[in-house]
Scaffold this active site. Structure first.
Site, PDB file in Angstrom:
ATOM      1  N   GLU A  67      -0.832  -9.233  -1.637  1.00  0.00           N
ATOM      2  CA  GLU A  67      -2.287  -9.451  -1.558  1.00  0.00           C
ATOM      3  C   GLU A  67      -2.931  -9.297  -2.936  1.00  0.00           C
ATOM      4  O   GLU A  67      -3.865 -10.018  -3.278  1.00  0.00           O
ATOM      5  CB  GLU A  67      -2.902  -8.476  -0.554  1.00  0.00           C
ATOM      6  N   ALA A  93       0.861  -1.181   0.000  1.00  0.00           N
ATOM      7  CA  ALA A  93       0.000   0.000   0.000  1.00  0.00           C
ATOM      8  C   ALA A  93       0.899   1.234   0.000  1.00  0.00           C
ATOM      9  O   ALA A  93       2.083   1.152   0.337  1.00  0.00           O
ATOM     10  CB  ALA A  93      -0.875  -0.024   1.246  1.00  0.00           C
ATOM     11  N   GLY A 145       0.365  -5.206   0.488  1.00  0.00           N
ATOM     12  CA  GLY A 145      -0.740  -5.110  -0.463  1.00  0.00           C
ATOM     13  C   GLY A 145      -0.354  -5.619  -1.841  1.00  0.00           C
ATOM     14  O   GLY A 145      -1.219  -6.035  -2.624  1.00  0.00           O
ATOM     15  N   GLU A 170       3.826  -6.160   6.902  1.00  0.00           N
ATOM     16  CA  GLU A 170       3.042  -5.135   7.610  1.00  0.00           C
ATOM     17  C   GLU A 170       3.372  -5.069   9.092  1.00  0.00           C
ATOM     18  O   GLU A 170       3.296  -4.001   9.703  1.00  0.00           O
ATOM     19  CB  GLU A 170       1.547  -5.399   7.429  1.00  0.00           C
TER      20      GLU A 170
END
Ligand code: CAA
Length: 694
Positions: free
Chosen positions: A108, A66, A105, A128
């Site tokens: 993901e 992210a 992310g 994370e």
């Protein structure tokens, strides 16, 4: 080629739509990327000439997570969750083509693709936890469904990525390809030709079913990380998410748990501090008056003077990255001992399986011992690591000046002495710099780089890059006694001494600081370092508690006794003898002892550190407050989930820090509590150290 967004474009090649994300430097999932993913999938789905899609990234890496800069602000564009749902539900197969790092992310995103291929050097991880978070876009639910629960637990709690081979073996990727783009397109065509199913990881339950009814899997990971993750919230929350993946009735139920725990972390103080620190560490690399393109001095051979604990540890850092080291001692016996310790350290690491026996031999093969300083003539960098004595250091630098080739960096590992004075012993002060390693030097991540008045830009820039090369986090600081780290430490130690004179005992002070998150308190630290560092038996007159302890042979852990008593395994316990000595000293100095509560102990140890940090900023010794935090997190184990002393002060509010400084000034009548003018100014303006711009 069609531009799907400002960060993504689409081309169709032989029936395969190739969606390319381009958001340098690391293809973070910024709004433009999320638009690109959502729209790109919709376009490919709507195009009848397209039978499959490849998701690939331009530049040095696949999506690395992210966009951390967007966290905490108002979000624009489609949410990551919506983008990923659109991808997973696409009616045509999507193949992720991965190079560089697929992190957070990014992984993901890859996990909602129906297939994944990668090049041989790619790495895959959910880091994370290092930002005080958990993967909030389904990662904790999908990863265990692919790699299994035990591996997923290891990955989310350590944050350490795995490589392509391991990813292939665990089923995370389907193929390792040489030509990523071509290989991924060929793979997509194969999926279509063979009419392979659209694999949605959310529906794969086999690996999580294997873990049902096995609570020992979770107990084992909790036990193995307990010490390292003391007080951290995120590792435990990551585990709970994977527990939810195993125990929930459905994928969506697990996802709900993930969402809720993610929100709690994201809005909490720990993650705010860890995200702050992520950027603090990177910001420390930026030196406003030293241009990024400054020419660097090639460092291909290093000399280290002193084969003691520091010199040995420093040498290991350098040998580890394949640079030859010549280590100098004055006596053969000391040289042999120093080199044997280095070998033993490597052998121990090999025994733990972290390096191979061949690595041990390779590294030792790069090490040359010598009693002759002339052997340093062709070194590109020399690091002096002898004990803290200015005359000795000046003598060494004077000799180095005559021996070492021009243009080489002459560095001192001094932890407190004046680098300008050391440089004055040479005819080339521009080549002199301080490289202050922290003990144990092969383990601690900090390198305080001490810039002398004359240190050249080339020497500074090379030292910063050299730090990165040997795996250290660098902070550039100016010359003053103790530099940033030890100067701040001295304030805390002073208050710790005051506290035991006024009513607390060493174990009371240590307990508070340990619970705050530091690896140990000031008294345990003194015992570990040795109470006799800087203590002179000849001159000692029993005037301080330390004098008396040293005179009694209580010199710290190494003598089995210091502020604490130690058993044969170096476990400590409070000492009745020390308590008696403290009470006697208190009485002699006519202190009326009183109960000191934990809040006061914490404030009196921490606030003076903040105040000293403010003085350091005001004097220009550190460039920015976050550099002070880098020093304290990596040099002294300040808990990263509290960001560092300066971030901690900002999170409390400088007005509150100032009020406490005044309160303790009045309580103790000690001029020590005079607040720094910068602290007063920023507090009056309602600002924080983050607003200080030098
Ligand atoms: N968001 C925003 N900026 C980022 C970023 C991210 N995720 N990752 C790196 N950057 C920036 C850095 O701040 C740096 O900026 P400057 O050049 O201005 O200093 C630049 O990108 C390059 O980064 P590095 O200096 O770290 O480069 P590197 O090559 O040494 O390392 C990397 C690259 C391995 C990707 C490393 O940057 C890294 O580990 N990044 C963080 C990865 C991460 O934690 N991802 C998870 C994010 S959280 C998440 O994804 C939550 C979720 O579930 C949705």
């Amino acid at each position: 080629m069609v531009a799907v967004s400002n960060m993504a474009d689409l081309t169709v090649e032989d029936g395969v739509a190739v969606l390319t994300i381009d958001n340098p430097p690391v293809n973070a999932l910024s709004a433009g990327v999320r638009v690109g993913l959502t729209e790109g999938v919709a376009m490919a789905a709507a195009d009848d000439s397209v039978s499959a899609m490849v998701l690939i990234c331009a530049g040095r890496t696949f999506i690395a997570g992210a966009d951390i800069t967007e966290f905490g602000g108002a979000s624009t564009g489609p949410s990551l969750h919506d983008a990923l749902t659109a991808m997973e539900n696409c009616s045509k197969p999507i193949v992720a083509a991965i190079h560089g790092t697929a992190l957070g992310g990014g992984l993901e995103t890859a996990l909602v693709c129906h297939y994944r291929v990668a090049d041989a050097k790619a790495r895959f991880g959910l880091p994370e936890v290092n930002l005080g978070l958990l993967p909030g876009a389904g990662g904790t639910q999908r990863l265990p469904r692919v790699v299994g629960v035990a591996k997923a637990l290891e990955m989310v709690t350590s944050g350490v990525p795995i490589g392509s081979e391991e990813a292939l073996a665990s089923g995370l990727i389907s193929e390792i390809v040489e030509d990523l783009r071509g290989g991924a397109i060929a793979f997509a065509k194969k999926v279509v030709a063979e009419n392979r199913p659209l694999v949605r990881i959310r529906d794969q339950n086999e690996k999580i079913d294997e873990a049902k009814g096995k609570p020992e899997l979770f107990a084992a990971i909790r036990k193995s990380i307990a010490r390292k993750t003391r007080n951290f919230k995120a590792p435990e929350f990551n585990i709970q998410c994977i527990e939810a993946a195993v125990n929930s009735a459905s994928f969506d139920e697990g996802l709900t748990v993930e969402r809720s725990l993610f929100t709690e972390l994201m809005t909490g103080e720990q993650s705010a501090a860890q995200r702050y620190f992520f950027f603090a560490e990177r910001m420390a690399q930026k030196i406003p008056d030293v241009p990024k393109d400054t020419v660097e001095i090639p460092v291909n051979k290093v000399g280290v003077i002193g084969a003691g604990t520091m010199g040995g540890g420093i040498s290991m850092n350098i040998l580890n990255v394949g640079i030859p080291v010549t280590i100098i001692e004055t006596k053969q016996e000391a040289l042999d001992r120093g080199m044997a310790v280095i070998r033993k350290n490597y052998e121990n690491t090999a025994k733990k399986g972290r390096i191979s026996q061949q690595d041990v031999e390779d590294r030792m093969g790069l090490l040359t011992g010598s009693l002759n300083m002339e052997d340093l003539a062709d070194c590109d960098m020399v690091i002096e690591a002898v004990f803290e004595n200015m005359d000795l250091k000046k003598d060494i630098f004077g000799r180095l000046d005559k021996i070492v080739k021009q243009g080489a960096i002459l560095a001192s590992n001094t932890s407190a002495l004046d680098v300008n004075e050391i440089a004055s012993a040479t005819t080339r002060p521009e080549s002199v710099i301080g490289l202050h390693f922290f003990s144990p030097a092969n383990v601690m991540k900090l390198l305080e780089i001490v810039r002398g008045d004359a240190s050249s830009n080339e020497v500074i820039r090379t030292s910063m890059s050299f730090a990165k090369k040997i795996g250290k986090a660098a902070a550039l600081v100016g010359v003053c006694p103790g530099f940033v780290g030890n100067r701040i430490l001295a304030q805390r130690q002073y208050q710790a001494q005051k506290l035991i004179m006024e009513g607390a005992m060493p174990q009371d002070v240590d307990k508070v600081l340990f619970e705050f998150g530091l690896p140990m308190g000031p008294y345990q630290m003194s015992d570990l370092a040795g109470l006799d560092i800087g203590w002179d038996a000849e001159k000692s007159k029993g005037e301080t508690i330390r004098d008396v302890l040293c005179e009694a042979g209580r010199r710290g852990q190494k003598t089995g006794a210091g502020y604490y008593d130690y058993d044969e395994n170096r476990n400590h316990k409070p000492s009745a003898e020390v308590e008696k000595i403290i009470l006697e000293f208190s009485e002699k100095s006519q202190n009326v002892r009183r109960e000191i509560d934990e809040e006061e102990i914490l404030a009196r140890c921490i606030y003076p550190m903040i105040n000293e940090g403010a003085k350091i900023l005001d004097e220009g010794i550190a460039i920015r407050a976050s550099d002070v935090d880098v020093v304290w997190v990596y040099g002294y184990g300040w808990p990263i989930y509290r960001g560092g002393p300066m971030h901690y002060a900002d999170s409390i509010g400088l007005d509150k820090v100032l009020a406490k400084m005044k309160e303790y000034g009045e309580l103790t009548g000690d001029a020590f509590w005079e607040p720094s003018p910068l602290l007063v100014k920023l507090a009056a303006e309602g600002k924080g150290f983050k607003d200080f711009a030098g």
